[in-house]
Design a protein around this motif. Structure first.
Motif, PDB file in Angstrom:
ATOM      1  N   ASP A 152       2.694  94.119   4.543  1.00 25.65           N
ATOM      2  CA  ASP A 152       1.608  93.416   3.853  1.00 25.65           C
ATOM      3  C   ASP A 152       1.778  91.904   3.858  1.00 25.65           C
ATOM      4  O   ASP A 152       0.801  91.179   3.852  1.00 25.65           O
ATOM      5  CB  ASP A 152       1.449  93.933   2.418  1.00 25.65           C
ATOM      6  N   THR A 153       2.994  91.372   3.852  1.00 26.69           N
ATOM      7  CA  THR A 153       3.201  89.925   3.824  1.00 26.69           C
ATOM      8  C   THR A 153       4.378  89.531   4.714  1.00 26.69           C
ATOM      9  O   THR A 153       5.369  88.987   4.223  1.00 26.69           O
ATOM     10  CB  THR A 153       3.451  89.445   2.387  1.00 26.69           C
ATOM     11  N   SER A 181       6.930  80.690   5.091  1.00 27.57           N
ATOM     12  CA  SER A 181       5.861  79.772   4.673  1.00 27.57           C
ATOM     13  C   SER A 181       6.141  79.164   3.303  1.00 27.57           C
ATOM     14  O   SER A 181       5.293  79.212   2.417  1.00 27.57           O
ATOM     15  CB  SER A 181       4.527  80.529   4.632  1.00 27.57           C
ATOM     16  N   PRO A 182       7.288  78.545   3.106  1.00 26.35           N
ATOM     17  CA  PRO A 182       7.621  78.038   1.769  1.00 26.35           C
ATOM     18  C   PRO A 182       6.725  76.892   1.307  1.00 26.35           C
ATOM     19  O   PRO A 182       6.658  76.616   0.115  1.00 26.35           O
ATOM     20  CB  PRO A 182       9.075  77.581   1.909  1.00 26.35           C
ATOM     21  N   ARG A 183       6.009  76.240   2.226  1.00 29.56           N
ATOM     22  CA  ARG A 183       5.146  75.118   1.833  1.00 29.56           C
ATOM     23  C   ARG A 183       3.676  75.523   1.709  1.00 29.56           C
ATOM     24  O   ARG A 183       2.809  74.670   1.572  1.00 29.56           O
ATOM     25  CB  ARG A 183       5.302  73.965   2.812  1.00 29.56           C
ATOM     26  N   LEU A 184       3.408  76.810   1.737  1.00 32.69           N
ATOM     27  CA  LEU A 184       2.038  77.310   1.610  1.00 32.69           C
ATOM     28  C   LEU A 184       1.422  76.853   0.293  1.00 32.69           C
ATOM     29  O   LEU A 184       2.045  76.957  -0.764  1.00 32.69           O
ATOM     30  CB  LEU A 184       2.050  78.843   1.663  1.00 32.69           C
ATOM     31  N   ARG A 185       0.191  76.327   0.347  1.00 28.01           N
ATOM     32  CA  ARG A 185      -0.494  75.844  -0.861  1.00 28.01           C
ATOM     33  C   ARG A 185      -1.712  76.691  -1.224  1.00 28.01           C
ATOM     34  O   ARG A 185      -2.087  76.765  -2.369  1.00 28.01           O
ATOM     35  CB  ARG A 185      -0.953  74.395  -0.668  1.00 28.01           C
ATOM     36  N   PHE A 186      -2.370  77.308  -0.226  1.00 27.54           N
ATOM     37  CA  PHE A 186      -3.574  78.110  -0.445  1.00 27.54           C
ATOM     38  C   PHE A 186      -3.374  79.469   0.200  1.00 27.54           C
ATOM     39  O   PHE A 186      -2.883  79.557   1.319  1.00 27.54           O
ATOM     40  CB  PHE A 186      -4.801  77.428   0.168  1.00 27.54           C
ATOM     41  N   LEU A 187      -3.792  80.517  -0.520  1.00 27.52           N
ATOM     42  CA  LEU A 187      -3.712  81.862   0.036  1.00 27.52           C
ATOM     43  C   LEU A 187      -4.984  82.619  -0.302  1.00 27.52           C
ATOM     44  O   LEU A 187      -5.407  82.657  -1.459  1.00 27.52           O
ATOM     45  CB  LEU A 187      -2.513  82.626  -0.540  1.00 27.52           C
ATOM     46  N   GLY A 188      -5.581  83.211   0.708  1.00 28.85           N
ATOM     47  CA  GLY A 188      -6.692  84.138   0.529  1.00 28.85           C
ATOM     48  C   GLY A 188      -6.203  85.524   0.898  1.00 28.85           C
ATOM     49  O   GLY A 188      -5.548  85.692   1.926  1.00 28.85           O
ATOM     50  N   ALA A 189      -6.475  86.510   0.062  1.00 24.45           N
ATOM     51  CA  ALA A 189      -5.966  87.857   0.309  1.00 24.45           C
ATOM     52  C   ALA A 189      -7.044  88.893   0.031  1.00 24.45           C
ATOM     53  O   ALA A 189      -7.885  88.697  -0.843  1.00 24.45           O
ATOM     54  CB  ALA A 189      -4.760  88.130  -0.570  1.00 24.45           C
ATOM     55  N   SER A 246       2.845  92.327  -4.082  1.00 25.00           N
ATOM     56  CA  SER A 246       2.500  91.174  -3.253  1.00 25.00           C
ATOM     57  C   SER A 246       2.543  89.881  -4.061  1.00 25.00           C
ATOM     58  O   SER A 246       2.927  88.828  -3.543  1.00 25.00           O
ATOM     59  CB  SER A 246       1.143  91.362  -2.565  1.00 25.00           C
ATOM     60  N   LEU A 247       2.186  89.934  -5.348  1.00 26.32           N
ATOM     61  CA  LEU A 247       2.262  88.743  -6.192  1.00 26.32           C
ATOM     62  C   LEU A 247       3.719  88.321  -6.399  1.00 26.32           C
ATOM     63  O   LEU A 247       4.046  87.125  -6.345  1.00 26.32           O
ATOM     64  CB  LEU A 247       1.587  88.994  -7.541  1.00 26.32           C
ATOM     65  N   ALA A 248       4.612  89.279  -6.600  1.00 25.36           N
ATOM     66  CA  ALA A 248       6.038  88.967  -6.751  1.00 25.36           C
ATOM     67  C   ALA A 248       6.595  88.344  -5.473  1.00 25.36           C
ATOM     68  O   ALA A 248       7.362  87.379  -5.528  1.00 25.36           O
ATOM     69  CB  ALA A 248       6.818  90.232  -7.115  1.00 25.36           C
ATOM     70  N   LYS A 249       6.195  88.869  -4.310  1.00 25.23           N
ATOM     71  CA  LYS A 249       6.639  88.298  -3.034  1.00 25.23           C
ATOM     72  C   LYS A 249       6.086  86.893  -2.852  1.00 25.23           C
ATOM     73  O   LYS A 249       6.790  85.999  -2.386  1.00 25.23           O
ATOM     74  CB  LYS A 249       6.200  89.180  -1.874  1.00 25.23           C
ATOM     75  N   LEU A 250       4.831  86.708  -3.230  1.00 23.88           N
ATOM     76  CA  LEU A 250       4.212  85.392  -3.129  1.00 23.88           C
ATOM     77  C   LEU A 250       4.965  84.382  -3.989  1.00 23.88           C
ATOM     78  O   LEU A 250       5.289  83.279  -3.544  1.00 23.88           O
ATOM     79  CB  LEU A 250       2.745  85.474  -3.561  1.00 23.88           C
ATOM     80  N   ASP A 295      -1.509  95.357 -13.352  1.00 29.11           N
ATOM     81  CA  ASP A 295      -1.409  94.340 -14.390  1.00 29.11           C
ATOM     82  C   ASP A 295      -0.642  93.156 -13.811  1.00 29.11           C
ATOM     83  O   ASP A 295       0.581  93.135 -13.817  1.00 29.11           O
ATOM     84  CB  ASP A 295      -0.695  94.920 -15.610  1.00 29.11           C
ATOM     85  N   LEU A 296      -1.361  92.184 -13.279  1.00 25.27           N
ATOM     86  CA  LEU A 296      -0.740  91.096 -12.539  1.00 25.27           C
ATOM     87  C   LEU A 296      -0.255  89.984 -13.466  1.00 25.27           C
ATOM     88  O   LEU A 296      -0.969  89.561 -14.368  1.00 25.27           O
ATOM     89  CB  LEU A 296      -1.719  90.537 -11.509  1.00 25.27           C
ATOM     90  N   LYS A 297       0.939  89.523 -13.225  1.00 30.03           N
ATOM     91  CA  LYS A 297       1.560  88.439 -13.993  1.00 30.03           C
ATOM     92  C   LYS A 297       1.397  87.136 -13.210  1.00 30.03           C
ATOM     93  O   LYS A 297       2.310  86.669 -12.540  1.00 30.03           O
ATOM     94  CB  LYS A 297       3.036  88.737 -14.255  1.00 30.03           C
ATOM     95  N   TRP A 298       0.215  86.560 -13.296  1.00 30.57           N
ATOM     96  CA  TRP A 298      -0.107  85.354 -12.537  1.00 30.57           C
ATOM     97  C   TRP A 298       0.800  84.180 -12.886  1.00 30.57           C
ATOM     98  O   TRP A 298       0.985  83.273 -12.090  1.00 30.57           O
ATOM     99  CB  TRP A 298      -1.568  84.974 -12.751  1.00 30.57           C
ATOM    100  N   LYS A 299       1.390  84.191 -14.074  1.00 27.95           N
ATOM    101  CA  LYS A 299       2.227  83.068 -14.490  1.00 27.95           C
ATOM    102  C   LYS A 299       3.466  82.921 -13.616  1.00 27.95           C
ATOM    103  O   LYS A 299       4.143  81.899 -13.674  1.00 27.95           O
ATOM    104  CB  LYS A 299       2.603  83.176 -15.957  1.00 27.95           C
ATOM    105  N   MET A 300       3.764  83.914 -12.780  1.00 27.84           N
ATOM    106  CA  MET A 300       4.872  83.782 -11.828  1.00 27.84           C
ATOM    107  C   MET A 300       4.612  82.645 -10.838  1.00 27.84           C
ATOM    108  O   MET A 300       5.544  82.083 -10.293  1.00 27.84           O
ATOM    109  CB  MET A 300       5.073  85.084 -11.040  1.00 27.84           C
ATOM    110  N   LEU A 301       3.339  82.337 -10.625  1.00 26.28           N
ATOM    111  CA  LEU A 301       2.981  81.243  -9.724  1.00 26.28           C
ATOM    112  C   LEU A 301       2.952  79.965 -10.554  1.00 26.28           C
ATOM    113  O   LEU A 301       1.938  79.609 -11.149  1.00 26.28           O
ATOM    114  CB  LEU A 301       1.625  81.518  -9.066  1.00 26.28           C
ATOM    115  N   THR A 302       4.053  79.282 -10.599  1.00 29.75           N
ATOM    116  CA  THR A 302       4.251  78.192 -11.549  1.00 29.75           C
ATOM    117  C   THR A 302       3.455  76.928 -11.249  1.00 29.75           C
ATOM    118  O   THR A 302       3.362  76.055 -12.102  1.00 29.75           O
ATOM    119  CB  THR A 302       5.744  77.826 -11.639  1.00 29.75           C
TER     120      THR A 302
END
Length: 100
Positions: free
Chosen positions: A2-3, A9-17, A24-28, A46-53
């Motif tokens: 899936d990813t 891609s550590p400098r990725l700023r935008f992602l469309g999925a 996938s959110l944890a991997k992101l 139940d997505l924990k969006w706050k992981m994306l700081t």
């Protein structure tokens, strides 16, 4: 896979999925610490969006996939969030989430 390229891609700023899942959110979050803008056509779990700081913009699918509790988690749990776009959001679900 899936990813397969996230770790490259550590400098990725935008992602469309197509679909964002808990895995996938944890991997992101683990492999792309600079991501600021996420557009998801579907969400599962139940997505924990706050992981994306550094998340400033979140674009989500139809609001019927989101509960009021999920909206509260998004609004209260992501201090960096500046833009939240939800396709066809119910006014009552929004009011319920904001009043919580």
């Amino acid at each position: 896979p899936d990813t397969p390229s996230l770790r490259h891609s550590p400098r990725l700023r935008f992602l469309g999925a197509d679909t964002v899942t808990e895995l996938s959110l944890a991997k992101l979050a683990a492999h792309t610490p600079l991501v600021e803008d996420v557009m998801a056509d579907g969400i599962q779990g139940d997505l924990k969006w706050k992981m994306l700081t550094r998340l400033t913009t979140l674009r989500l699918p139809l609001a019927n996939e989101l509960t009021s509790c999920a909206l509260v988690d998004i609004l209260a749990g992501i201090p960096t969030l500046r833009r939240l776009l939800i396709a066809n959001a119910s006014l009552w679900a929004w009011i319920d989430a904001v009043d919580t």
